[in-house]
Design an enzyme around this catalytic site. Structure first.
Site, PDB file in Angstrom:
ATOM      1  N   ASP A  27       0.839  -1.212   0.074  1.00  0.00           N
ATOM      2  CA  ASP A  27       0.142   0.062   0.144  1.00  0.00           C
ATOM      3  C   ASP A  27       0.945   1.333  -0.094  1.00  0.00           C
ATOM      4  O   ASP A  27       1.917   1.296   0.839  1.00  0.00           O
ATOM      5  CB  ASP A  27      -0.917  -0.207   1.334  1.00  0.00           C
ATOM      6  CG  ASP A  27      -1.442   1.156   1.490  1.00  0.00           C
ATOM      7  OD1 ASP A  27      -2.918   1.138   0.553  1.00  0.00           O
ATOM      8  OD2 ASP A  27      -1.433   2.292   2.035  1.00  0.00           O
ATOM      9  N   TYR A  32       2.537  10.180   0.359  1.00  0.00           N
ATOM     10  CA  TYR A  32       3.486   9.724   0.924  1.00  0.00           C
ATOM     11  C   TYR A  32       4.885   9.982   0.560  1.00  0.00           C
ATOM     12  O   TYR A  32       5.334   9.615  -0.172  1.00  0.00           O
ATOM     13  CB  TYR A  32       3.491   7.958   1.375  1.00  0.00           C
ATOM     14  CG  TYR A  32       2.029   7.675   1.808  1.00  0.00           C
ATOM     15  CD1 TYR A  32       1.415   8.324   2.437  1.00  0.00           C
ATOM     16  CD2 TYR A  32       1.899   6.264   1.564  1.00  0.00           C
ATOM     17  CE1 TYR A  32       0.164   7.828   2.916  1.00  0.00           C
ATOM     18  CE2 TYR A  32       0.573   5.768   2.226  1.00  0.00           C
ATOM     19  CZ  TYR A  32      -0.361   6.663   2.875  1.00  0.00           C
ATOM     20  OH  TYR A  32      -1.505   6.018   3.366  1.00  0.00           O
ATOM     21  N   SER A 120     -11.072   5.593   0.564  1.00  0.00           N
ATOM     22  CA  SER A 120     -10.560   5.458   1.756  1.00  0.00           C
ATOM     23  C   SER A 120     -10.929   6.595   2.787  1.00  0.00           C
ATOM     24  O   SER A 120     -11.458   7.569   2.148  1.00  0.00           O
ATOM     25  CB  SER A 120      -8.760   5.787   1.685  1.00  0.00           C
ATOM     26  OG  SER A 120      -8.407   5.651   3.067  1.00  0.00           O
TER      27      SER A 120
HETATM   28  N1  LIG Z   1      -5.719   5.685   3.950  1.00  0.00           N
HETATM   29  C1  LIG Z   1      -5.114   6.589   4.942  1.00  0.00           C
HETATM   30  O1  LIG Z   1      -5.536   7.780   5.160  1.00  0.00           O
HETATM   31  C2  LIG Z   1      -3.843   6.042   5.603  1.00  0.00           C
HETATM   32  C3  LIG Z   1      -3.503   6.604   6.957  1.00  0.00           C
HETATM   33  C4  LIG Z   1      -2.512   6.317   7.527  1.00  0.00           C
HETATM   34  C5  LIG Z   1      -1.931   5.032   7.198  1.00  0.00           C
HETATM   35  N2  LIG Z   1      -2.426   4.423   6.168  1.00  0.00           N
HETATM   36  C6  LIG Z   1      -1.677   3.015   5.537  1.00  0.00           C
HETATM   37  O2  LIG Z   1      -1.592   2.325   6.764  1.00  0.00           O
HETATM   38  C7  LIG Z   1      -0.121   1.844   6.740  1.00  0.00           C
HETATM   39  C8  LIG Z   1       0.122   1.547   8.506  1.00  0.00           C
HETATM   40  O3  LIG Z   1      -0.419   2.632   9.103  1.00  0.00           O
HETATM   41  P1  LIG Z   1       0.670   3.351  10.212  1.00  0.00           P
HETATM   42  O4  LIG Z   1       2.291   3.327   9.682  1.00  0.00           O
HETATM   43  O5  LIG Z   1       0.244   4.520  10.297  1.00  0.00           O
HETATM   44  O6  LIG Z   1       0.553   2.505  11.489  1.00  0.00           O
HETATM   45  P2  LIG Z   1       0.968   1.016  11.892  1.00  0.00           P
HETATM   46  O7  LIG Z   1       1.034  -0.026  10.763  1.00  0.00           O
HETATM   47  O8  LIG Z   1      -0.580   0.626  12.941  1.00  0.00           O
HETATM   48  O9  LIG Z   1       2.104   1.300  12.806  1.00  0.00           O
HETATM   49  C9  LIG Z   1       3.415   1.450  12.250  1.00  0.00           C
HETATM   50  C10 LIG Z   1       4.263   1.754  13.436  1.00  0.00           C
HETATM   51  O10 LIG Z   1       4.292   0.540  14.034  1.00  0.00           O
HETATM   52  C11 LIG Z   1       6.018   0.001  13.941  1.00  0.00           C
HETATM   53  N3  LIG Z   1       5.970  -1.431  14.154  1.00  0.00           N
HETATM   54  C12 LIG Z   1       5.911  -2.217  13.069  1.00  0.00           C
HETATM   55  N4  LIG Z   1       5.842  -3.529  13.427  1.00  0.00           N
HETATM   56  C13 LIG Z   1       6.406  -3.444  14.680  1.00  0.00           C
HETATM   57  C14 LIG Z   1       6.706  -4.209  15.387  1.00  0.00           C
HETATM   58  N5  LIG Z   1       6.816  -5.758  15.288  1.00  0.00           N
HETATM   59  N6  LIG Z   1       7.346  -4.053  16.850  1.00  0.00           N
HETATM   60  C15 LIG Z   1       7.235  -2.918  17.128  1.00  0.00           C
HETATM   61  N7  LIG Z   1       6.942  -1.765  16.337  1.00  0.00           N
HETATM   62  C16 LIG Z   1       6.477  -2.098  15.042  1.00  0.00           C
HETATM   63  C17 LIG Z   1       6.547   0.782  12.977  1.00  0.00           C
HETATM   64  O11 LIG Z   1       7.752   1.225  13.486  1.00  0.00           O
HETATM   65  P3  LIG Z   1       9.247   0.595  12.487  1.00  0.00           P
HETATM   66  O12 LIG Z   1       8.880   1.142  11.195  1.00  0.00           O
HETATM   67  O13 LIG Z   1      10.175   1.216  13.249  1.00  0.00           O
HETATM   68  O14 LIG Z   1       8.900  -0.862  12.505  1.00  0.00           O
HETATM   69  C18 LIG Z   1       5.615   2.258  12.837  1.00  0.00           C
HETATM   70  O15 LIG Z   1       6.200   3.172  13.687  1.00  0.00           O
HETATM   71  C19 LIG Z   1       0.626   2.972   6.286  1.00  0.00           C
HETATM   72  O16 LIG Z   1       1.901   2.721   5.973  1.00  0.00           O
HETATM   73  C20 LIG Z   1      -0.020   3.530   5.076  1.00  0.00           C
HETATM   74  O17 LIG Z   1       0.171   2.367   4.094  1.00  0.00           O
HETATM   75  C21 LIG Z   1      -3.232   5.057   5.463  1.00  0.00           C
END
Ligand SMILES: NC(=O)c1ccc[n+]([C@@H]2O[C@H](COP(=O)([O-])OP(=O)(O)OC[C@H]3O[C@@H](n4cnc5c(N)ncnc54)[C@H](OP(=O)(O)O)[C@@H]3O)[C@@H](O)[C@H]2O)c1
Length: 262
Positions: A27, A32, A120
């Protein structure tokens, strides 16, 4: 991802490791890193069989009208170094009429630039409007925030989209690594279940989302160690007792709440 040269090598390694382990959905969005995330992915997927991957990107609401969407899509494809997207999403609702965006999405589909489209950050009123618009029945997904500490969509939005066979793509499934709801990782139920399976609390958050019907989870990580952890736990299936325990501490909503976005 893709914003810093110092983390680029590990980020690419992360994506390739995941693909090698069978993760096929990636995704991203033009927003981004102002395109940097798409460019990073383009580099990471070089050499892989394109048809084995499912690439999702998103158009900004301000670019989602007839004047800009075709160029936006082209820029996204150029950065990803691919000929088509498997899924193109409207990132959130802006001022461009939904009908216009849907019409353009259908044209992109007809020209082969995208295979499918979705949306979204749409709540139930928006989804009602979309599914009742001309060609709105072609909407293939709604990507929204969902994790153990934010279950509002379970009340009416998800039942509505489920009834129309529109899967939910859960963003922030790890509650942004606990930053959104630190209390999740320290909660009794999450810790108890993580000890039972010998995994981390974060892995339990991921398993909770994966346990939902008709839902796709898109956790983000730039660290190879975390990517390994997130993939390692995929063969664990939470049982009814685990889910009841989580429900007792983090109950499903019993009334409509507005859609969370962070
Ligand atoms: N449509 C929208 O409006 C929207 C909004 C927000 C996000 N998104 C999408 O959703 C994806 C995920 O969302 P998000 O990045 O906001 O939140 P998330 O996936 O809930 O959390 C990501 C965070 O968790 C950490 N993490 C991941 N695996 C881990 C583990 N095993 N242990 C400890 N920490 C861990 C990552 O740090 P590290 O990188 O240091 O591992 C990062 O800081 C985004 O990449 C994007 O593609 C979409």
């Amino acid at each position: 991802m893709g914003d810093s040269l110092s983390t680029r090598i590990e980020e690419i390694e992360c994506i390739r490791y995941a693909i090698d382990k069978g993760v096929n959905m990636i995704d991203t969005a033009e927003m981004y890193g102002n395109g940097n995330s798409e460019s990073l992915i383009g580099e990471a997927i070089k050499g892989y069989d394109r048809e084995s991957l499912f690439i999702v990107s998103k158009v900004l609401p301000s670019n989602a009208g007839r004047n800009r969407i075709f160029q936006s899509c082209k820029n996204t494809l150029d950065r990803l170094q691919t000929d088509y997207l498997d899924m193109y999403l409207l990132h959130w609702r802006g001022i461009i009429p939904l009908d216009e965006t849907i019409e353009c999405m259908e044209e992109l589909k007809a020209s082969g630039k995208i295979k499918r489209w979705g949306v979204s950050n749409m709540d139930i009123d928006d989804m009602f409007e979309i599914t009742h618009a001309a060609k709105g029945d072609q909407c293939q997904v709604n990507q929204v925030l969902y994790h153990l500490g934010s279950r509002g969509i379970e009340y009416s939005l998800k039942p509505f989209t489920d009834s129309r066979n529109i899967p939910t793509m859960a963003y922030c499934p790890l509650a942004q690594g606990g930053r959104l709801k630190d209390k999740l990782l320290k909660s009794k139920s999450v810790i108890k279940i993580s000890e039972k399976y010998g995994v981390s609390p974060i892995q339990i958050l991921l398993l909770f989302v994966l346990n939902q019907e008709n839902m796709i989870s898109i956790p983000k990580t730039s660290k190879l160690k975390h990517m390994k952890e997130n993939i390692e736990c995929l063969d664990i299936i939470l049982n009814e007792e685990d889910i009841e325990l989580l429900n007792s501490e983090f109950p499903a909503p019993n009334k409509k709440v507005s859609l969370d976005i962070e």
